[in-house]
Every structure is written in structure tokens, then in C-alpha cells.
Design an enzyme around this catalytic site. Structure first.
Site, PDB file in Angstrom:
ATOM      1  N   CYS A 171      45.932  38.109  31.080  1.00 15.76           N
ATOM      2  CA  CYS A 171      45.277  37.015  31.823  1.00 15.76           C
ATOM      3  C   CYS A 171      46.307  36.183  32.556  1.00 15.76           C
ATOM      4  O   CYS A 171      46.034  35.586  33.600  1.00 15.76           O
ATOM      5  CB  CYS A 171      44.545  36.062  30.880  1.00 15.76           C
ATOM      6  SG  CYS A 171      43.233  36.803  29.936  1.00 15.76           S
TER       7      CYS A 171
ATOM      8  N   HIS B  57      35.451  39.051  30.697  1.00 13.77           N
ATOM      9  CA  HIS B  57      36.058  39.757  31.840  1.00 13.77           C
ATOM     10  C   HIS B  57      36.324  41.191  31.399  1.00 13.77           C
ATOM     11  O   HIS B  57      36.584  41.443  30.217  1.00 13.77           O
ATOM     12  CB  HIS B  57      37.416  39.142  32.238  1.00 13.77           C
ATOM     13  CG  HIS B  57      37.339  37.793  32.862  1.00 13.77           C
ATOM     14  ND1 HIS B  57      38.208  36.777  32.541  1.00 13.77           N
ATOM     15  CD2 HIS B  57      36.509  37.289  33.803  1.00 13.77           C
ATOM     16  CE1 HIS B  57      37.920  35.706  33.256  1.00 13.77           C
ATOM     17  NE2 HIS B  57      36.894  35.981  34.020  1.00 13.77           N
TER      18      HIS B  57
ATOM     19  N   GLU C 234      35.590  36.699  39.854  1.00 18.21           N
ATOM     20  CA  GLU C 234      36.641  36.228  38.939  1.00 18.21           C
ATOM     21  C   GLU C 234      37.947  36.993  39.166  1.00 18.21           C
ATOM     22  O   GLU C 234      38.829  37.025  38.307  1.00 18.21           O
ATOM     23  CB  GLU C 234      36.157  36.323  37.490  1.00 18.21           C
ATOM     24  CG  GLU C 234      34.856  35.549  37.247  1.00 18.21           C
ATOM     25  CD  GLU C 234      35.011  34.194  36.547  1.00 18.21           C
ATOM     26  OE1 GLU C 234      35.918  34.052  35.730  1.00 18.21           O
ATOM     27  OE2 GLU C 234      34.198  33.285  36.826  1.00 18.21           O
TER      28      GLU C 234
END
Ligand code: SUG
Length: 455
Positions: free
Chosen positions: A378, A259, A180
Site C-alpha cells: 500500500c 482493495h 482507488e
């Protein structure tokens, strides 16, 4: 002295533009905000303008700010691969009736979260002196698995100069190499031009026995594997002395921390983290200290100060931590941090008042993105670049007043201010998006990067 080094080697935050199909589809398992907001009306125009306003404030504050374009959505090609046929309108209409979950997935504007676009190693740490890029495979979810091909093309279009930039293949898109990107990677260093240590945080190990003392989340998926992180480090030529691989706390993943950047953020020598971030907190810090060339400055937030629920709801740790030329640091927090008393108090009493370089907090409203589980951190991909590397960029991607004005006008011209999940099958929306994106590639001067432009 500091100032001149700062101007030569800088961290550039490349923010993802929120795309014209931004919507709430409840697609991301383990992401509490996405799961709870599925079905809400979205406002793509507001989302894109909120993103641009954040970029503009950081540019105005003197930070280097870049921009990355959104992806082609709806991804009608993906629906065709899954057996839908006919005209684009037919494909969208049939998918809406027969597989609405697939239609929602191919419309997601999830590429806005460029912290997941890939992992970057600055040239100062790479053996060949180039900046290294690996797009993340994002294979954990179908809607994000659709991103890496275009992401790779965009990164190669912008970071085109082969003298300066090296691009690696996406890791195999299979659970063992689930990747990711930078959301699970933090570079810690002194000044940006000094050698860094790369902290890779993974949620599970794919091959071999689980190491003693390690366990996996039970409720939600671990999206990053140790094997993926190790492979990216290997591609980039990073050695054992430059890397630390730490397991994320499985209980944090089960509490909605999908995350590492939802529970920790680092920059320069500072690591701001929640005590539940790492399974082996002490071991992780010890290894960082042993490998770093400068003293680590840990800023630990205990669970008594900020509960896991508050951490996930406020996205305190998804703030951007920025180093200014004078050696102080600024934390860019989402507005939600002001709404939780314990979090706001912790920012004042523990973070700002603490013995660390963080001296300023900026609050930004990125609510359209936050409702899908994407905070300030993000929305950006950090790339440390020398002056020569910045000069070698292709396209008009570093934000200045003129580009900000052009992008704002572009959003105003092309974006809708409301989108319901039922609107996603509207062929007009698909048409509007293509027109907007075609114009955007001209505006950014990056050439053809979208499937519809490549024929
Ligand atoms: O992958 N949300 C994204 C949010 C990514 C946030 N990025 C970082 N933490 N770096 C995800 O979970 C939701 C889409 C929807 O439900 O419509 C989504 O994909």
C-alpha cells in the site's frame, strides 16, 4: 543481457512518506484494521521512520526507490468549504466540538498509501510512448476524497517533462466512477521493457445490468467500479488486447479485502493470489494467458493454507513482489506474517519452496501503517521507467544515502512521537506540519505543491 535491460528499464517504487498527523481515527469502512484501531495513540515519528527504513532496505538491496511527499493536513480549507470560519485555530476548535468526525477526516495522513495515488501505464505499453498517469478520485471516503488535487500537483511536479509524461484528469468523483488507483491494477509482463497486460480488478459495475454470474458484496462497499477501470484504460490508450477486467470476489470484500492488493500481488510474469481473489478465477487466468506474451506463472494460495481471516490480518498478499536483475524474485512481507503460523508456513512451504521465481523473503516492520490497514504494497506506487525517463524526473526524489539521511533528520526534527485523536485540534500541530512540509518541498526540490504555498 538481462542485466543491461534491467538497468535501462526499471520499476521504481515511489513510497509515500508518512505525514506528521498520522493517527488512528477508524475512518475506513470495510478496512478491518482501521475500524478496530480507531482511537489508539499513534506515533507519527515512528511511522515515518519505519517507512524510511523499508525504503532504505530496498535501496540497499539494489532496487530503485523513490519518495512522494505527504499532504497538507489538517486540511483547514476543507473545513472552511463545509462552513467553518474564523482563524485557523477557530476553525479547528469549532470542528472539534461540533463535528469531531470531520476534524479527524481532514487530519488523516492517508496519502502515505501511494498505491492509491493513481494508475500508471509505462511508456512501452502506451501508443504515444509516454508514461501515463491518472490520479485516483478516492471518492469512497471523505478523508481520501481530499487527496487527488494535491496528488495531481505532486505527480505533475515530479513527472513534469511533457516529452516523457502524460497526465490525465481525475475521473468524475461520483460512485459510478469510484477509483482507488494502482491498488486495483497489476501489470504482468516478461521483462519490464516487454509489452505488458494490464489486470484491472473491480468490485462492482455501475451501469447496466449486473453481468450474469456476477454479484456484489453485501456487507462492505466495493471501492472500484468496472466503469472507472475501463475509463482509466481508455485514457491511457490501452487496447482490448492489452487489458483484462476481472471482478473481485464479493465474499472477499465482505471479509475485509477492500482493495485487490489485499489479496493478490503480481510482478513480471508472476501472479501470487489467494483462491478467493477473483469471482471467476479460471476465466481470469485464461484471459491473462491468452493475452500475455510470456507464460503466466500463477502462485495460488488455497483457503486451506491461508484462511481469509489470516490473509486479512497478516496482509500476506500486500507484500511487495520485486524482480531482481538475476531473474529471481523477493517478497517483502509485513512483520504480521511471522505472527500467524499458517501464513509463515505457507511462505516457506508453498511460496519459497514452490516452482516459481520467488526465492527470498524480507520481513519489514511497518506496524504504524498496518494498524490503519496499510501494508508494504500500500505504501508504494510502482512506476516503470526507462533510463531517459528517470533522467527526466524533476526534483530530488530518487532515494540515495544523502536523501535518506536528510529525510530521517527532517522527521526527527519535526515529528511528534505520540498523537491522540484529541490532539488533532491543537493549532500548534497544524503550524508544525506547515513548517515541516515547507522545508520538505525545498529538500525534495519539487517547488510549490501545497495549498498554503500556492496562496
Ligand atoms: O483507504 N486506511 C486506508 C488504507 C489504504 C491501504 N491501501 C491499499 N490497500 N492499497 C484505506 O482504507 C484508515 C485511516 C484511519 O482510519 O485513520 C485508512 O484510510
Amino acid at each position: 543481457m538481462k542485466g543491461s535491460a534491467f538497468s535501462r528499464i526499471r520499476e521504481v517504487n515511489f513510497d509515500g512518506l508518512v505525514g506528521p498527523t498520522h493517527n488512528y481515527s477508524g475512518l475506513a469502512v470495510g478496512n478491518v484494521a482501521s475500524m478496530s484501531h480507531g482511537g489508539l495513540l499513534s506515533n507519527p515519528k515512528e511511522g515515518a521512520l519505519q517507512g524510511l527504513a523499508k525504503m532504505k532496505s530496498l535501496m540497499d538491496a539494489g532496487y530503485a526507490q523513490g519518495v512522494l511527499p505527504p499532504q497538507q493536513r489538517p486540511d483547514v480549507g476543507a473545513l472552511r468549504d463545509l462552513g467553518f470560519s474564523g482563524s485557523n485555530s477557530d476553525v479547528l476548535a469549532r470542528a472539534a466540538v461540533e463535528a469531531p468526525q470531520l476534524l479527524r477526516a481532514v487530519c488523516s495522513a492517508s496519502s502515505m498509501w501511494t498505491a492509491n495515488a493513481g494508475t500508471i501505464t509505462p511508456s512501452v505499453d502506451a501508443p504515444d510512448g509516454r508514461v501515463h498517469f491518472t490520479p485516483a478520485n478516492l471518492q469512497s471516503s471523505f478523508h481520501r476524497y481530499l487527496e487527488p488535487q494535491t496528488t495531481g500537483r505532486v505527480l505533475q511536479a515530479i513527472f513534469r517533462d511533457e516529452q516523457c509524461f502524460a497526465h490525465h484528469p481525475v475521473l468524475p468523483a461520483t460512485p459510478a466512477f469510484s477509483d482507488e488507483g494502482a491498488a486495483n491494477h497489476t501489470r504482468l509482463c516478461g521483462e519490464y521493457g516487454e509489452p505488458g497486460v494490464h489486470l484491472f480488478v473491480y468490485g462492482r459495475q455501475a451501469f447496466g445490468d449486473v453481468r450474469s454470474g456476477e454479484r456484489e458484496p453485501q456487507r462492505y462497499p466495493a471501492r472500484q467500479t468496472l466503469e472507472a477501470s475501463q475509463s482509466v484504460a481508455r485514457q491511457h490508450g490501452l487496447t482490448e488486447a492489452q487489458t483484462v477486467f476481472a471482478q473481485q470476489h464479493p465474499d472477499a470484500i465482505d471479509a475485509g479485502v477492500f482493495h485487490n492488493d489485499v489479496i493478490a500481488v503480481g510482478n513480471g510474469p508472476v501472479l501470487l493470489y489467494h483462491e478467493m481473489a477473483f469471482l471467476d478465477e479460471e476465466g481470469t487466468l485464461d484471459e491473462l494467458r491468452a493475452k500475455m506474451h510470456t507464460p503466466l506463472i500463477p502462485v495460488r494460495v488455497p483457503v486451506e493454507a491461508v484462511s481469509m481471516e489470516d490473509a486479512v490480518a497478516s496482509y500476506l498478499f500486500n507484500s511487495q513482489l520485486l524482480s531482481s536483475p538475476d531473474g529471481t524474485m523477493t517478497l517483502v512481507v509485513p512483520g504480521e506474517c511471522q505472527e500467524r503460523e499458517a501464513v509463515w508456513r505457507t511462505i516457506q512451504d508453498l511460496i519459497l519452496a514452490g516452482n516459481n521465481p520467488i526465492g527470498e523473503v524480507i520481513v519489514k516492520d511497518v506496524k504504524q501503517s498496518m494498524r490503519n490497514g496499510g501494508g508494504p504494497a500500500c505504501l508504494r506506487l510502482r512506476v516503470v521507467l526507462t533510463e531517459a525517463e528517470r533522467a527526466a524526473l524533476t526534483g530530488r526524489v530518487l532515494l540515495n544515502e544523502a536523501l535518506y539521511t536528510d529525510l530521517t533528520a527532517w522527521v526527527e526534527r519535526h515529528y511528534r512521537d505520540r498523537l491522540a485523536p484529541d490532539d488533532l485540534a491543537d493549532p500548534q500541530l497544524a503550524e508544525e506540519s506547515l513548517v515541516a512540509l515547507d522545508e520538505l518541498t525545498q529538500l525534495l526540490q519539487i517547488g510549490s505543491v501545497y495549498p498554503f504555498q500556492l496562496g
